[in-house]
Design an enzyme around this catalytic site. Structure first.
Site, PDB file in Angstrom:
ATOM      1  N   ARG A  97      53.923  26.884 -34.728  1.00  0.00           N
ATOM      2  CA  ARG A  97      54.172  25.655 -33.879  1.00  0.00           C
ATOM      3  C   ARG A  97      52.839  25.030 -33.663  1.00  0.00           C
ATOM      4  NH1 ARG A  97      59.494  27.136 -30.923  1.00  0.00           N
ATOM      5  NH2 ARG A  97      60.375  28.152 -32.657  1.00  0.00           N
ATOM      6  N   GLU A 143      52.100  23.231 -31.510  1.00  0.00           N
ATOM      7  CA  GLU A 143      51.852  22.669 -30.023  1.00  0.00           C
ATOM      8  C   GLU A 143      50.204  22.758 -29.590  1.00  0.00           C
ATOM      9  OE1 GLU A 143      55.909  25.068 -28.541  1.00  0.00           O
ATOM     10  OE2 GLU A 143      54.148  26.250 -29.074  1.00  0.00           O
ATOM     11  N   ARG A 174      50.782  31.688 -22.637  1.00  0.00           N
ATOM     12  CA  ARG A 174      52.023  32.316 -23.185  1.00  0.00           C
ATOM     13  C   ARG A 174      52.409  31.515 -24.777  1.00  0.00           C
ATOM     14  NH1 ARG A 174      53.982  28.704 -19.309  1.00  0.00           N
ATOM     15  NH2 ARG A 174      55.910  27.662 -20.105  1.00  0.00           N
ATOM     16  N   HIS A 175      51.410  30.553 -25.249  1.00  0.00           N
ATOM     17  CA  HIS A 175      51.948  29.961 -26.551  1.00  0.00           C
ATOM     18  C   HIS A 175      50.930  30.541 -27.484  1.00  0.00           C
ATOM     19  CE1 HIS A 175      54.278  27.283 -23.833  1.00  0.00           C
ATOM     20  NE2 HIS A 175      55.300  27.294 -24.946  1.00  0.00           N
ATOM     21  N   GLU A 213      60.131  32.529 -20.496  1.00  0.00           N
ATOM     22  CA  GLU A 213      61.275  32.803 -21.345  1.00  0.00           C
ATOM     23  C   GLU A 213      60.759  33.552 -22.539  1.00  0.00           C
ATOM     24  OE1 GLU A 213      62.313  29.031 -23.334  1.00  0.00           O
ATOM     25  OE2 GLU A 213      62.635  30.213 -25.061  1.00  0.00           O
ATOM     26  N   SER A 235      65.460  32.482 -27.080  1.00  0.00           N
ATOM     27  CA  SER A 235      66.489  31.355 -26.932  1.00  0.00           C
ATOM     28  C   SER A 235      67.832  31.632 -28.059  1.00  0.00           C
ATOM     29  CB  SER A 235      65.983  29.926 -27.378  1.00  0.00           C
ATOM     30  OG  SER A 235      65.253  29.552 -26.001  1.00  0.00           O
ATOM     31  N   ARG A 237      55.718  37.633 -26.526  1.00  0.00           N
ATOM     32  CA  ARG A 237      55.849  37.690 -25.133  1.00  0.00           C
ATOM     33  C   ARG A 237      56.753  39.087 -24.781  1.00  0.00           C
ATOM     34  NH1 ARG A 237      57.938  31.433 -24.230  1.00  0.00           N
ATOM     35  NH2 ARG A 237      56.186  30.533 -25.022  1.00  0.00           N
TER      36      ARG A 237
HETATM   37  P1  ATP Z   1      58.582  27.692 -24.583  1.00  0.00           P
HETATM   38  O1  ATP Z   1      59.685  26.593 -23.952  1.00  0.00           O
HETATM   39  O2  ATP Z   1      58.497  28.703 -23.791  1.00  0.00           O
HETATM   40  O3  ATP Z   1      57.364  26.879 -25.362  1.00  0.00           O
HETATM   41  P2  ATP Z   1      60.797  27.323 -26.793  1.00  0.00           P
HETATM   42  O4  ATP Z   1      61.895  27.178 -26.239  1.00  0.00           O
HETATM   43  O5  ATP Z   1      59.874  26.210 -27.497  1.00  0.00           O
HETATM   44  O6  ATP Z   1      59.416  28.375 -25.867  1.00  0.00           O
HETATM   45  P3  ATP Z   1      61.993  28.696 -29.015  1.00  0.00           P
HETATM   46  O7  ATP Z   1      62.117  27.485 -29.945  1.00  0.00           O
HETATM   47  O8  ATP Z   1      63.301  28.801 -28.160  1.00  0.00           O
HETATM   48  O9  ATP Z   1      60.553  28.482 -27.865  1.00  0.00           O
HETATM   49  O10 ATP Z   1      61.573  30.069 -29.791  1.00  0.00           O
HETATM   50  C1  ATP Z   1      62.216  31.224 -29.462  1.00  0.00           C
HETATM   51  C2  ATP Z   1      61.328  32.211 -28.894  1.00  0.00           C
HETATM   52  O11 ATP Z   1      60.221  32.122 -29.612  1.00  0.00           O
HETATM   53  C3  ATP Z   1      61.043  31.874 -27.447  1.00  0.00           C
HETATM   54  O12 ATP Z   1      61.644  31.953 -26.293  1.00  0.00           O
HETATM   55  C4  ATP Z   1      59.483  32.652 -27.399  1.00  0.00           C
HETATM   56  O13 ATP Z   1      59.744  33.961 -27.025  1.00  0.00           O
HETATM   57  C5  ATP Z   1      59.125  32.546 -28.788  1.00  0.00           C
HETATM   58  N1  ATP Z   1      58.102  31.433 -29.114  1.00  0.00           N
HETATM   59  C6  ATP Z   1      58.323  30.187 -29.377  1.00  0.00           C
HETATM   60  N2  ATP Z   1      57.210  29.441 -29.446  1.00  0.00           N
HETATM   61  C7  ATP Z   1      56.245  30.358 -29.205  1.00  0.00           C
HETATM   62  C8  ATP Z   1      54.862  30.042 -29.092  1.00  0.00           C
HETATM   63  N3  ATP Z   1      54.225  28.819 -29.395  1.00  0.00           N
HETATM   64  N4  ATP Z   1      53.991  31.243 -29.065  1.00  0.00           N
HETATM   65  C9  ATP Z   1      54.575  32.467 -28.806  1.00  0.00           C
HETATM   66  N5  ATP Z   1      55.905  32.647 -28.617  1.00  0.00           N
HETATM   67  C10 ATP Z   1      56.661  31.597 -28.941  1.00  0.00           C
HETATM   68 MG    MG Z   2      63.574  28.110 -26.055  1.00  0.00          MG
END
Ligand code: ATP
Ligand code: MG
Length: 429
Positions: A210, A212, A218-219, A352, A355, A403
């Site tokens: 990602r 981001e 937490r990311h 979170e 999902s 996480r």
């Molecule tokens: P958030 O809103 O907390 O950034 P997200 O909704 O973008 O998460 P999802 O696409 O739903 O993340 O991904 C499913 C799961 O993968 C998340 O609930 C999380 O546990 C994990 N995850 C997603 N992106 C990341 C990240 N950048 N770093 C660590 N874990 C991640």
């Molecule tokens: Mg999510």
């Protein structure tokens, strides 16, 4: 053969150990060494007048964190760690560590996380850090076992892909010959395609990428996702599965990793199922009454909202029945109320964790969902085609491994739960 240090007891007569020099205390005529391997620590005591010359010479030359081979008689002694010490007749330096060390391993001098990550190989020699990765290994092992026991097929899908899963911008472009390619942000489309292939229950534990840009605790930019997809299942079925897995992972870690947990000073509270299933509309009401920022129906849950809800709920819980608008196109709208969909998030009070959703399995509905998100169905052709030739109803989720470990062990930063984190600023080691 060297003996694991933890197996040397006051009753052991003679032992040979291999390990690292954890600490050196020289009192002139007497010197103490703590020697560490991954199982524990033992005191080695040298009385210079009584010891062999070769032992005294090696002990004088050795530095902290050098690798040594030590053998000798074991004596019960109350004050030493584990109630025993080793009086060596052999003290051999196998690999001398340079001085000074980039990082203090004995934890006497606390180091910044950045310094620790720069010297991760040294940082990970610290028993507390080893313990985190023992627990992580156990967590992933248990999840493999549970999913195999439930009849899942373990799959591996490509990490180099041509299109975004969700059409978002959070992608790392890579050079792939003359084509445009990206690192995959999720195995979503591929695990769904395997439902069309008739695999029925699949899982994948692998990296997701990602791009981001934000830097949070937490990311990560490279994370590990535990993904499952199940045919002939709805969102409640896969919430049940997720709940079972979380509870079982906690209880198996508590049973099988007592030493690592003790090292971390963690008393695992095994969560109790069933977890509350809170509809999004109620979650928004609760959160908006507790935070200062404006929060309205249709908004994403921000950090403050997640925290306020977590305080209110105090345990793992699901947020269900999300507005269709703010969930990805592949989440199935309720037939009788298409403004909300069969998507859910699994929340830990801190953040979170996962999902998931029942997915859209009807081809034409999926095309219209993709288009309503402003995406072009054409770029999803490889994904859409299987929906034309017998796609069963299905549901699934993605659970962040880091996480899960972070919340389980109450680690302050997600970087503590990954050996070599990739974040906005870190590309080495
Ligand atoms: P958030 O809103 O907390 O950034 P997200 O909704 O973008 O998460 P999802 O696409 O739903 O993340 O991904 C499913 C799961 O993968 C998340 O609930 C999380 O546990 C994990 N995850 C997603 N992106 C990341 C990240 N950048 N770093 C660590 N874990 C991640
Ligand atoms: Mg999510």
């Amino acid at each position: 053969m060297a003996q694991p240090i933890s197996t040397v007891t006051p009753e052991t007569e003679y032992a040979e150990i291999h390990g690292w020099v954890h600490e050196i205390r020289d009192l002139g005529g007497l010197s103490f060494f703590l020697i560490r391997d991954r199982t524990g620590i033992i005191q080695v005591t040298i009385v210079k007048k009584k010891a062999l010359e070769a032992v005294v010479e090696a002990a004088k030359a050795v530095s902290r964190e050098s690798v040594v081979r030590v053998a000798g008689t074991v004596k019960g002694i109350e004050k030493a760690p584990g109630g025993r010490e080793l009086v060596p007749d052999t003290f051999e330096i196998i690999a001398l560590a340079a001085v000074p060390l980039p990082l203090d391993v004995s934890e006497k001098v606390p180091a910044e996380l950045d310094t620790r990550l720069d010297g991760r190989y040294l940082d990970a020699r610290r028993p507390r850090v080893t313990a985190v990765f023992q627990v992580r290994s156990c967590v992933l092992g248990v999840i493999h076992e549970l999913l195999y026991a439930e009849g899942f097929i373990n799959i591996q899908t490509p990490k180099v892909v041509a299109a975004a899963t969700e059409g978002g911008t959070e992608l790392f472009p890579i050079a792939y010959f003359e084509k445009e390619a990206f690192l995959n942000q999720s195995p979503q489309l591929y695990k769904q395609m395997m439902m069309a292939a008739g695999f029925e229950k699949v899982f994948e534990i692998g990296p997701i990428f990602r791009a981001e840009e934000h830097n949070t605790t937490r990311h990560l930019n490279e994370a590990t996702s535990i993904d499952v997809e199940v045919s002939f299942a709805d969102h409640h079925d896969v919430m049940d599965l997720l709940e079972r897995i979380i509870v079982e992972v906690y209880s198996r870690v508590a049973d099988t990793c007592p030493a690592a947990l003790a090292q971390l000073g963690t008393d695992l509270d095994v969560p109790k199922a069933p977890f509350p299933r809170l509809p999004y509309a109620e979650a928004i009401d609760i959160a908006s009454s507790r935070i200062e920022e404006d929060l309205a129906y249709g908004d994403d849950m921000g950090t403050a909202a997640e925290r306020a809800l977590g305080e209110e709920m105090g345990e793992h819980y699901f947020i269900t029945d999300w507005p269709t608008e703010i969930k990805p196109y592949y989440a199935m709208p309720y037939e009788d109320d298409p403004g909300i969909c069969k998507a859910f998030d699994l929340m830990h009070p801190r953040m979170e964790l996962s999902s998931g959703a029942q997915r859209v399995h009807d081809h034409d509905l999926l095309v219209s969902r993709i288009e309503s998100k402003g995406l072009s169905a054409e770029s999803f052709e490889f994904y859409l085609e299987p929906f034309r030739y017998g796609m069963p109803p299905h549901a699934g989720w993605g659970l962040g491994a880091e996480r899960l470990v972070m919340t389980m062990l109450d680690l302050p930063n997600i970087r503590e739960a990954v050996l070599f984190p990739r974040d906005r600023h870190r590309l080495t080691p």
